[in-house]
Design a protein around this motif. Structure first.
Motif, PDB file in Angstrom:
ATOM      1  N   HIS A 278       0.813  -1.213   0.000  1.00  0.00           N
ATOM      2  CA  HIS A 278       0.000   0.000   0.000  1.00  0.00           C
ATOM      3  C   HIS A 278       0.852   1.270   0.000  1.00  0.00           C
ATOM      4  CE1 HIS A 278       0.946  -1.008   4.159  1.00  0.00           C
ATOM      5  NE2 HIS A 278       0.709   0.224   4.500  1.00  0.00           N
ATOM      6  N   ILE A 279       2.149   1.134   0.248  1.00  0.00           N
ATOM      7  CA  ILE A 279       3.053   2.296   0.159  1.00  0.00           C
ATOM      8  C   ILE A 279       4.076   2.062  -0.956  1.00  0.00           C
ATOM      9  CG2 ILE A 279       2.746   3.018   2.566  1.00  0.00           C
ATOM     10  CD1 ILE A 279       5.567   1.739   3.107  1.00  0.00           C
ATOM     11  N   ARG A 280       3.668   1.401  -2.004  1.00  0.00           N
ATOM     12  CA  ARG A 280       4.581   1.073  -3.108  1.00  0.00           C
ATOM     13  C   ARG A 280       5.272   2.322  -3.664  1.00  0.00           C
ATOM     14  NH1 ARG A 280       6.330  -2.301  -7.093  1.00  0.00           N
ATOM     15  NH2 ARG A 280       6.395  -1.467  -9.203  1.00  0.00           N
ATOM     16  N   GLN A 281       4.530   3.366  -3.921  1.00  0.00           N
ATOM     17  CA  GLN A 281       5.134   4.558  -4.506  1.00  0.00           C
ATOM     18  C   GLN A 281       6.211   5.139  -3.601  1.00  0.00           C
ATOM     19  OE1 GLN A 281       4.770   5.564  -7.658  1.00  0.00           O
ATOM     20  NE2 GLN A 281       3.490   3.744  -7.822  1.00  0.00           N
ATOM     21  N   GLU A 282       5.955   5.134  -2.296  1.00  0.00           N
ATOM     22  CA  GLU A 282       6.955   5.634  -1.349  1.00  0.00           C
ATOM     23  C   GLU A 282       8.199   4.749  -1.344  1.00  0.00           C
ATOM     24  OE1 GLU A 282       3.755   5.293  -0.824  1.00  0.00           O
ATOM     25  OE2 GLU A 282       2.953   6.861   0.486  1.00  0.00           O
ATOM     26  N   LEU A 283       8.002   3.427  -1.483  1.00  0.00           N
ATOM     27  CA  LEU A 283       9.149   2.514  -1.488  1.00  0.00           C
ATOM     28  C   LEU A 283       9.942   2.612  -2.787  1.00  0.00           C
ATOM     29  CD1 LEU A 283       7.677  -0.680   0.223  1.00  0.00           C
ATOM     30  CD2 LEU A 283       9.156   1.074   1.211  1.00  0.00           C
ATOM     31  N   LEU A 284       9.264   2.881  -3.887  1.00  0.00           N
ATOM     32  CA  LEU A 284       9.985   3.091  -5.144  1.00  0.00           C
ATOM     33  C   LEU A 284      10.930   4.283  -5.027  1.00  0.00           C
ATOM     34  CD1 LEU A 284       7.191   2.475  -7.805  1.00  0.00           C
ATOM     35  CD2 LEU A 284       9.145   1.005  -7.332  1.00  0.00           C
ATOM     36  N   GLU A 285      10.504   5.273  -4.274  1.00  0.00           N
ATOM     37  CA  GLU A 285      11.358   6.440  -4.058  1.00  0.00           C
ATOM     38  C   GLU A 285      12.430   6.133  -3.018  1.00  0.00           C
ATOM     39  OE1 GLU A 285      12.928  10.079  -4.699  1.00  0.00           O
ATOM     40  OE2 GLU A 285      11.282   9.143  -5.824  1.00  0.00           O
TER      41      GLU A 285
END
Length: 290
Positions: free
Chosen positions: A126-133
């Motif tokens: 659910h925090i994929r975008q944050e982890l990509l960063e």
């Protein structure tokens, strides 16, 4: 207070850091810390390298803070012995021996010490975008990597990870993935995604090249054998740039596939993750298992 114990190689550390980030967002009013004490005397891999590689900032727990909610092991040997002899405290959430998904991970209120690898994307997807960063790869400095990266991004490319090394003798991994898996995975990938180019990564490239040449021609295959030791992160980076991935039962290539952002991705993973009865696989449902 929430404390996540970190141990293992780069891929495992990334799972634990992903949980750390998920907990920070789930419990913004609480202190969320990392316990890094078990790296003292830990002779495998290259220590706690994930934060250094990705330039991640974090807050580290002191032994005194650990002692409030768990056993304050000062080093790896103490943890190895104590974790087998002492029962878990009420404030400790220990991953089950078969690595089953723990529904309480992001719901548990109050002081909690997290002891495990937490290799399920359910904890942090659910925090994929944050982890990509967060897991943003360092820029390539090697000219060969720069050239290969451009080639990978311009083609329908597929990475293949062949893990041997300690897997040849480790009782939990021995015999789980071999030539039969590689052959079946390549055949399935050819039928479903039809890659134009193949990029092979391995800790035993001489063996790998000798055996994969039966199914892959030299003209369409690149054996990436130049990223060694602390530069192995560049291999994960190159894997993530490929459109498709054939992974080993390894957290290293798991992250290489999970961090891919290309459309129409196909990932093939081994159905047998380790030699353990009823073990829960970390392979997401959307990936293909064989």
């Amino acid at each position: 207070m929430k404390i996540v114990k970190v141990i293992g190689g780069l891929g495992n550390q990334m799972f634990q850091l992903a949980l750390y980030e998920a907990l920070r967002r789930q419990f913004p009013a609480e202190r969320v810390l990392l316990d890094l004490h078990t790296f003292k005397g830990y002779n495998k891999h290259r220590g706690f390298e994930a934060a250094k590689v990705f330039g991640i900032s974090y807050k580290e727990a002191t032994l005194g803070e650990v002692a409030r909610i768990a056993y304050p092991y000062p080093n790896f040997l103490a943890w190895r012995i104590g974790s087998r002899l002492l029962p878990a405290r009420k404030t400790m959430l220990c991953e089950k021996p078969n690595f089953a998904l723990e529904p309480e991970v992001l719901k548990r209120n109050g002081n909690t010490y997290y002891d495990g690898y937490w290799q399920h994307e359910d904890y942090f997807k659910h925090i994929r975008q944050e982890l990509l960063e967060l897991f943003k790869f360092p820029a390539f400095t090697n000219e060969r990597n720069l050239a290969i990266a451009q080639e990978i991004k311009a083609t329908a490319s597929c990475s293949i990870h062949i893990r041997r090394g300690d897997y040849l003798t480790d009782p939990l991994r021995k015999g789980t993935t071999g030539l039969e898996y590689a052959e079946a995975a390549i055949a399935k990938m050819k039928a479903s995604a039809k890659p134009e180019r193949w990029y092979v990564f391995s800790d035993d490239m001489a063996w790998t090249q000798a055996h994969l040449s039966e199914w892959l021609t030299d003209e369409q295959t690149c054996y990436a054998d130049w990223n060694q030791a602390e530069h192995s992160i560049d291999d994960m980076h190159l894997m993530s740039l490929c459109q498709h991935q054939i992974i080993a039962n390894s957290s290293f290539s798991w992250w290489g596939a999970w961090l891919c952002t290309r459309e129409h991705q196909t990932v093939i993973a081994p159905s047998k993750w380790m030699n353990m009865k009823d073990v829960c696989s970390p392979v997401p449902k959307r990936w293909k298992k064989i």
